[in-house]
Design a protein around this motif. Structure first.
Motif, PDB file in Angstrom:
ATOM      1  N   ASP A  31      36.912 -35.877  43.075  1.00 33.26           N
ATOM      2  CA  ASP A  31      38.194 -36.543  42.873  1.00 33.26           C
ATOM      3  C   ASP A  31      38.241 -37.302  41.556  1.00 33.26           C
TER       4      ASP A  31
ATOM      5  N   THR B  85      46.286 -26.034  42.459  1.00 40.98           N
ATOM      6  CA  THR B  85      46.707 -27.409  42.248  1.00 40.98           C
ATOM      7  C   THR B  85      48.208 -27.531  42.050  1.00 40.98           C
TER       8      THR B  85
ATOM      9  N   ARG C 183      43.544 -36.977  42.808  1.00 44.82           N
ATOM     10  CA  ARG C 183      44.629 -36.903  43.793  1.00 44.82           C
ATOM     11  C   ARG C 183      45.797 -37.787  43.392  1.00 44.82           C
TER      12      ARG C 183
ATOM     13  N   SER D 227      49.687 -36.657  42.278  1.00 45.75           N
ATOM     14  CA  SER D 227      50.730 -37.093  43.216  1.00 45.75           C
ATOM     15  C   SER D 227      51.902 -37.780  42.534  1.00 45.75           C
TER      16      SER D 227
END
Length: 315
Positions: free
Chosen positions: A18, A72, A150, A154
């Motif tokens: 991540d 992705t 992430r 987002s």
């Protein structure tokens, strides 16, 4: 959002899928001639930095299959190509200091060389090289930050992503606020030249949106206070602080949820925004000059060690 200081730390963080580790100077890049990256291209830039890993400053050709990118982005091949070409054509600049202590500005594209295989090939891929200017910036960097992949993927506003990267580099510092002139704020957020000319436009269409997304999704919270000269707004005082464990867990749960309905869920935070402002002000109470106000996402003024007042409506 751990702050890193050496490439050894970068190598260690490669174990975290991540983590996107970026040189601090990349966070402070400025766009030449009013160019600015779209949100899609800005996210792709972060992913290519992660994909390059410890070889990001080397003069090598990197490669990544379209299929990996599509996992992705979930975009068409044409849209991905457009994002790659945007990185290839966008010129950025950064202010640096030479080894002899002389300041200078270095400019160049983000990607200097791109090769694309045709769609008809199995596992078709994109091959790319970072420009000499970008590699020099990375090679000479002395400060690094790890940001959440992430969270990066987002964000729904390019202004949110730019502010998130800027604050990620500062989130763990003892310094908890910074005064930024209005023109510098536009550059920091990546506002296109001649866009959002008034403070009200910057506030409503860029800064407030960015603060709301960061407070919803990031591992830290942020707020701001307008700086006035007479009746005119000339800048802002940005403030930030790490989230309490419970609030951090909420952000992680939101990142785990589907994006559908996220805007509505974030709008629901309006009911608890006073609590968030109070917690941020309380966490920064020992920093002089930080304040709370009744405006969402903003702060007021307290003396060091003084507790901020409770939000309106609380006993």
């Amino acid at each position: 959002m751990a702050k890193l200081t050496t490439l050894d730390a970068v190598r260690m963080n490669r174990a975290d899928p991540d983590a996107i580790v970026a040189a601090g100077e990349l966070v402070d890049l400025r766009f030449v001639s009013g160019n600015t990256l779209s949100l899609r291209a800005a996210k792709l830039f972060c992913l290519l930095i992660q994909e390059a890993g410890i070889a990001v400053a080397d003069q090598v050709q990197h490669r990544i299959p379209y299929s990996v990118l599509n996992e992705t982005f979930h975009k068409s091949r044409d849209e991905l190509v457009e994002a790659v070409m945007e990185l290839h054509s966008t010129v950025v600049s950064v202010k640096l200091v030479s080894r002899q202590g002389r300041p200078y500005t270095k400019s160049g594209p983000i990607l200097s060389d791109v090769e694309r295989e045709p769609d008809s090939l199995d596992d078709a891929e994109i091959r790319f090289e970072f420009s000499p200017a970008l590699r020099r910036v990375i090679a000479d960097s002395t400060h690094w930050a790890a940001v959440s992949r992430r969270a990066v993927l987002s964000f729904e506003s390019r202004y949110s992503l730019r502010l998130y990267l800027f604050l990620s580099l500062r989130a763990n510092l003892r310094k908890v606020s910074e005064d930024i002139a209005l023109d510098d704020l536009r550059a920091l957020l990546g506002v296109p030249i001649n866009a959002l000319p008034r403070w009200q436009d910057v506030k409503r269409r860029a800064l407030d949106i960015a603060i709301a997304e960061i407070n919803h999704l990031a591992g830290f919270c942020a707020a701001y206070e307008p700086i006035k000269r007479g009746r005119r707004i000339v800048g802002v005082r940005l403030a930030w602080g790490l989230k309490a464990p419970a609030d951090l867990a909420k952000a992680q749960r939101e990142l785990d949820r589907p994006r559908v309905g996220r805007t509505a869920r974030r709008a629901g935070l309006v009911e608890t925004i006073a609590d968030e402002r109070y917690r941020l002000a309380e966490s920064l109470a020992n920093a002089p000059g930080l304040v709370w106000t009744t405006e969402p996402g903003q702060i007021g003024r307290t003396e060091p060690g003084q507790k901020p007042p409770k939000p309106m409506g609380e006993p």
